[in-house]
Write a protein that holds these residues in place. Structure first.
Motif, PDB file in Angstrom:
ATOM      1  N   ALA A  14       9.984   5.277   8.278  1.00  0.00           N
ATOM      2  CA  ALA A  14       9.423   5.486   9.628  1.00  0.00           C
ATOM      3  C   ALA A  14       7.899   5.445   9.618  1.00  0.00           C
ATOM      4  CB  ALA A  14       9.909   6.817  10.183  1.00  0.00           C
ATOM      5  N   CYS A  15       7.318   4.779   8.640  1.00  0.00           N
ATOM      6  CA  CYS A  15       5.863   4.764   8.502  1.00  0.00           C
ATOM      7  C   CYS A  15       5.230   3.740   9.451  1.00  0.00           C
ATOM      8  CB  CYS A  15       5.477   4.442   7.061  1.00  0.00           C
ATOM      9  SG  CYS A  15       3.700   4.404   6.788  1.00  0.00           S
ATOM     10  N   PRO A  16       4.345   4.191  10.359  1.00  0.00           N
ATOM     11  CA  PRO A  16       3.732   3.271  11.320  1.00  0.00           C
ATOM     12  C   PRO A  16       2.468   2.564  10.809  1.00  0.00           C
ATOM     13  CG  PRO A  16       3.063   5.495  11.834  1.00  0.00           C
ATOM     14  CD  PRO A  16       4.015   5.584  10.663  1.00  0.00           C
ATOM     15  N   VAL A  17       2.066   2.830   9.562  1.00  0.00           N
ATOM     16  CA  VAL A  17       0.788   2.293   9.075  1.00  0.00           C
ATOM     17  C   VAL A  17       0.944   1.420   7.825  1.00  0.00           C
ATOM     18  CG1 VAL A  17      -0.699   4.055  10.128  1.00  0.00           C
ATOM     19  CG2 VAL A  17       0.328   4.477   7.881  1.00  0.00           C
ATOM     20  N   LYS A  18       2.087   0.796   7.658  1.00  0.00           N
ATOM     21  CA  LYS A  18       2.303  -0.032   6.466  1.00  0.00           C
ATOM     22  C   LYS A  18       1.309  -1.189   6.391  1.00  0.00           C
ATOM     23  CE  LYS A  18       6.857  -0.363   7.168  1.00  0.00           C
ATOM     24  NZ  LYS A  18       7.244   0.696   8.075  1.00  0.00           N
ATOM     25  N   GLU A  19       1.073  -1.872   7.489  1.00  0.00           N
ATOM     26  CA  GLU A  19       0.131  -3.008   7.469  1.00  0.00           C
ATOM     27  C   GLU A  19      -1.274  -2.551   7.076  1.00  0.00           C
ATOM     28  OE1 GLU A  19       0.879  -6.220   7.683  1.00  0.00           O
ATOM     29  OE2 GLU A  19       2.994  -5.669   7.920  1.00  0.00           O
ATOM     30  N   GLU A  20      -1.687  -1.399   7.553  1.00  0.00           N
ATOM     31  CA  GLU A  20      -2.999  -0.850   7.204  1.00  0.00           C
ATOM     32  C   GLU A  20      -3.064  -0.526   5.714  1.00  0.00           C
ATOM     33  OE1 GLU A  20      -1.198  -0.051   9.828  1.00  0.00           O
ATOM     34  OE2 GLU A  20      -2.526  -0.385  11.543  1.00  0.00           O
ATOM     35  N   ILE A  21      -1.979   0.006   5.179  1.00  0.00           N
ATOM     36  CA  ILE A  21      -1.922   0.316   3.746  1.00  0.00           C
ATOM     37  C   ILE A  21      -2.102  -0.954   2.929  1.00  0.00           C
ATOM     38  CG2 ILE A  21      -0.416   1.111   1.877  1.00  0.00           C
ATOM     39  CD1 ILE A  21       0.826   3.067   3.998  1.00  0.00           C
ATOM     40  N   TYR A  22      -1.414  -2.021   3.319  1.00  0.00           N
ATOM     41  CA  TYR A  22      -1.531  -3.283   2.586  1.00  0.00           C
ATOM     42  C   TYR A  22      -2.972  -3.786   2.596  1.00  0.00           C
ATOM     43  CZ  TYR A  22       3.544  -3.308   3.564  1.00  0.00           C
ATOM     44  OH  TYR A  22       4.868  -2.984   3.696  1.00  0.00           O
ATOM     45  N   ARG A  23      -3.609  -3.748   3.761  1.00  0.00           N
ATOM     46  CA  ARG A  23      -4.992  -4.242   3.855  1.00  0.00           C
ATOM     47  C   ARG A  23      -5.932  -3.437   2.961  1.00  0.00           C
ATOM     48  NH1 ARG A  23      -4.447  -4.235   9.673  1.00  0.00           N
ATOM     49  NH2 ARG A  23      -6.073  -2.663   9.714  1.00  0.00           N
ATOM     50  N   VAL A  24      -5.797  -2.121   2.960  1.00  0.00           N
ATOM     51  CA  VAL A  24      -6.656  -1.280   2.117  1.00  0.00           C
ATOM     52  C   VAL A  24      -6.371  -1.565   0.645  1.00  0.00           C
ATOM     53  CG1 VAL A  24      -7.161   1.104   1.431  1.00  0.00           C
ATOM     54  CG2 VAL A  24      -6.980   0.522   3.858  1.00  0.00           C
ATOM     55  N   ALA A  25      -5.114  -1.733   0.299  1.00  0.00           N
ATOM     56  CA  ALA A  25      -4.755  -2.011  -1.095  1.00  0.00           C
ATOM     57  C   ALA A  25      -5.347  -3.333  -1.565  1.00  0.00           C
ATOM     58  CB  ALA A  25      -3.240  -2.022  -1.248  1.00  0.00           C
ATOM     59  N   TYR A  26      -5.263  -4.365  -0.733  1.00  0.00           N
ATOM     60  CA  TYR A  26      -5.828  -5.661  -1.118  1.00  0.00           C
ATOM     61  C   TYR A  26      -7.323  -5.525  -1.398  1.00  0.00           C
ATOM     62  CZ  TYR A  26      -1.545  -7.607   1.031  1.00  0.00           C
ATOM     63  OH  TYR A  26      -0.255  -7.900   1.387  1.00  0.00           O
ATOM     64  N   ARG A  27      -8.000  -4.752  -0.565  1.00  0.00           N
ATOM     65  CA  ARG A  27      -9.451  -4.594  -0.701  1.00  0.00           C
ATOM     66  C   ARG A  27      -9.825  -3.753  -1.925  1.00  0.00           C
ATOM     67  NH1 ARG A  27     -10.384  -1.755   3.490  1.00  0.00           N
ATOM     68  NH2 ARG A  27     -11.204   0.116   2.564  1.00  0.00           N
ATOM     69  N   THR A  28      -9.028  -2.741  -2.234  1.00  0.00           N
ATOM     70  CA  THR A  28      -9.391  -1.803  -3.296  1.00  0.00           C
ATOM     71  C   THR A  28      -8.734  -2.094  -4.638  1.00  0.00           C
ATOM     72  OG1 THR A  28      -7.584  -0.283  -2.739  1.00  0.00           O
ATOM     73  CG2 THR A  28      -9.717   0.063  -1.619  1.00  0.00           C
ATOM     74  N   GLY A  29      -7.715  -2.943  -4.639  1.00  0.00           N
ATOM     75  CA  GLY A  29      -7.008  -3.230  -5.882  1.00  0.00           C
ATOM     76  C   GLY A  29      -5.895  -2.256  -6.200  1.00  0.00           C
ATOM     77  N   ALA A  30      -5.615  -1.314  -5.309  1.00  0.00           N
ATOM     78  CA  ALA A  30      -4.539  -0.350  -5.545  1.00  0.00           C
ATOM     79  C   ALA A  30      -3.178  -1.033  -5.489  1.00  0.00           C
ATOM     80  CB  ALA A  30      -4.600   0.774  -4.498  1.00  0.00           C
ATOM     81  N   GLN A  31      -2.254  -0.508  -6.254  1.00  0.00           N
ATOM     82  CA  GLN A  31      -0.871  -0.957  -6.204  1.00  0.00           C
ATOM     83  C   GLN A  31      -0.155  -0.186  -5.093  1.00  0.00           C
ATOM     84  OE1 GLN A  31       0.404  -3.451  -8.466  1.00  0.00           O
ATOM     85  NE2 GLN A  31      -1.825  -3.579  -8.598  1.00  0.00           N
ATOM     86  N   VAL A  32       0.812  -0.811  -4.433  1.00  0.00           N
ATOM     87  CA  VAL A  32       1.570  -0.156  -3.366  1.00  0.00           C
ATOM     88  C   VAL A  32       3.050  -0.247  -3.695  1.00  0.00           C
ATOM     89  CG1 VAL A  32       2.168  -0.167  -0.903  1.00  0.00           C
ATOM     90  CG2 VAL A  32      -0.160  -0.774  -1.628  1.00  0.00           C
ATOM     91  N   VAL A  33       3.737   0.883  -3.590  1.00  0.00           N
ATOM     92  CA  VAL A  33       5.188   0.916  -3.738  1.00  0.00           C
ATOM     93  C   VAL A  33       5.757   1.403  -2.411  1.00  0.00           C
ATOM     94  CG1 VAL A  33       7.154   1.780  -5.045  1.00  0.00           C
ATOM     95  CG2 VAL A  33       4.945   1.458  -6.194  1.00  0.00           C
ATOM     96  N   VAL A  34       6.509   0.538  -1.753  1.00  0.00           N
ATOM     97  CA  VAL A  34       7.106   0.820  -0.452  1.00  0.00           C
ATOM     98  C   VAL A  34       8.542   1.285  -0.720  1.00  0.00           C
ATOM     99  CG1 VAL A  34       7.748  -0.166   1.775  1.00  0.00           C
ATOM    100  CG2 VAL A  34       5.659  -0.930   0.617  1.00  0.00           C
ATOM    101  N   VAL A  35       8.812   2.566  -0.483  1.00  0.00           N
ATOM    102  CA  VAL A  35      10.112   3.156  -0.810  1.00  0.00           C
ATOM    103  C   VAL A  35      10.873   3.442   0.483  1.00  0.00           C
ATOM    104  CG1 VAL A  35      11.295   5.021  -2.036  1.00  0.00           C
ATOM    105  CG2 VAL A  35       9.060   4.224  -2.842  1.00  0.00           C
ATOM    106  N   SER A  36      12.107   2.944   0.548  1.00  0.00           N
ATOM    107  CA  SER A  36      12.902   3.129   1.759  1.00  0.00           C
ATOM    108  C   SER A  36      14.386   3.216   1.428  1.00  0.00           C
ATOM    109  CB  SER A  36      12.658   1.972   2.732  1.00  0.00           C
ATOM    110  OG  SER A  36      13.079   0.758   2.151  1.00  0.00           O
ATOM    111  N   ASN A  37      15.150   3.702   2.413  1.00  0.00           N
ATOM    112  CA  ASN A  37      16.604   3.774   2.273  1.00  0.00           C
ATOM    113  C   ASN A  37      17.273   2.466   2.675  1.00  0.00           C
ATOM    114  OD1 ASN A  37      15.885   6.872   3.285  1.00  0.00           O
ATOM    115  ND2 ASN A  37      17.288   6.725   1.571  1.00  0.00           N
ATOM    116  N   GLN A  38      16.535   1.603   3.323  1.00  0.00           N
ATOM    117  CA  GLN A  38      17.074   0.316   3.765  1.00  0.00           C
ATOM    118  C   GLN A  38      16.069  -0.781   3.443  1.00  0.00           C
ATOM    119  OE1 GLN A  38      17.539   0.520   7.991  1.00  0.00           O
ATOM    120  NE2 GLN A  38      15.560   1.472   8.294  1.00  0.00           N
ATOM    121  N   TRP A  39      16.560  -2.012   3.426  1.00  0.00           N
ATOM    122  CA  TRP A  39      15.673  -3.129   3.136  1.00  0.00           C
ATOM    123  C   TRP A  39      14.645  -3.265   4.251  1.00  0.00           C
ATOM    124  CZ3 TRP A  39      13.894  -7.702   5.086  1.00  0.00           C
ATOM    125  CH2 TRP A  39      13.308  -8.580   4.174  1.00  0.00           C
ATOM    126  N   LEU A  40      13.373  -3.320   3.886  1.00  0.00           N
ATOM    127  CA  LEU A  40      12.278  -3.534   4.824  1.00  0.00           C
ATOM    128  C   LEU A  40      11.513  -4.769   4.386  1.00  0.00           C
ATOM    129  CD1 LEU A  40      10.789   0.078   5.122  1.00  0.00           C
ATOM    130  CD2 LEU A  40      12.269  -1.077   6.771  1.00  0.00           C
TER     131      LEU A  40
END
Length: 153
Positions: A14-40
């Protein structure tokens, strides 16, 4: 000495800021793990990873809490998950930009319990305020600040 990459663990169902997380990660080099109960849908990118856990109760929370450490930022609205991650040394940020800290989590848990008791007693109480552009801006600033802090050690 810094160990391992910075990782953003996202409680994603139910996260409304996934796109923002991706943009920040691309800029900073952070890794992102998107964890969910269903395929997203998650963009194909070397910094992004999708983890789909089973649909058992708290499966996503359990996965995130196990993976969280001092080099992690956990993005969640779940107060009990935030508490578990703080105890593992992770930084925790709500999608509204509100940080959960060791100093604030006790009050958040108490408020959650009071609200649950009121609802159980039949009181009509409102839910959270609608997600706003100000929340999105606060989140972006908070995530950026946490990643800078972790990168500096």
């Amino acid at each position: 000495m810094k160990a391992g990459p910075l990782t953003i663990l996202v409680d994603a169902d139910a996260c409304p800021v996934k796109e923002e997380i991706y943009r920040v990660a691309y800029r900073t080099g952070a890794q992102v793990v998107v964890v969910s109960n269903q395929w997203l849908r998650v963009p194909q990118h070397p910094q992004l990873r999708r983890v789909v856990v089973g649909d058992t109760f708290d499966a996503a929370d359990d996965w995130i809490a196990e993976a969280a450490d001092a080099r992690s930022v956990v993005v969640t609205s779940d107060i009990l998950l935030a508490d578990r991650c703080i105890k593992k040394g992770a930084s925790v940020l709500a999608p509204t930009g509100k940080p959960f800290t060791a100093a604030s989590i006790g009050g958040a848990i108490a408020t959650r319990a009071i609200m649950a008791d009121l609802r159980a007693g039949g009181d009509q109480i409102g839910g959270p305020a609608p997600f706003s552009p100000a929340d999105r801006s606060r989140f972006l600033n908070g995530l950026d600040a946490l990643l800078v802090k972790l990168a500096r050690g």
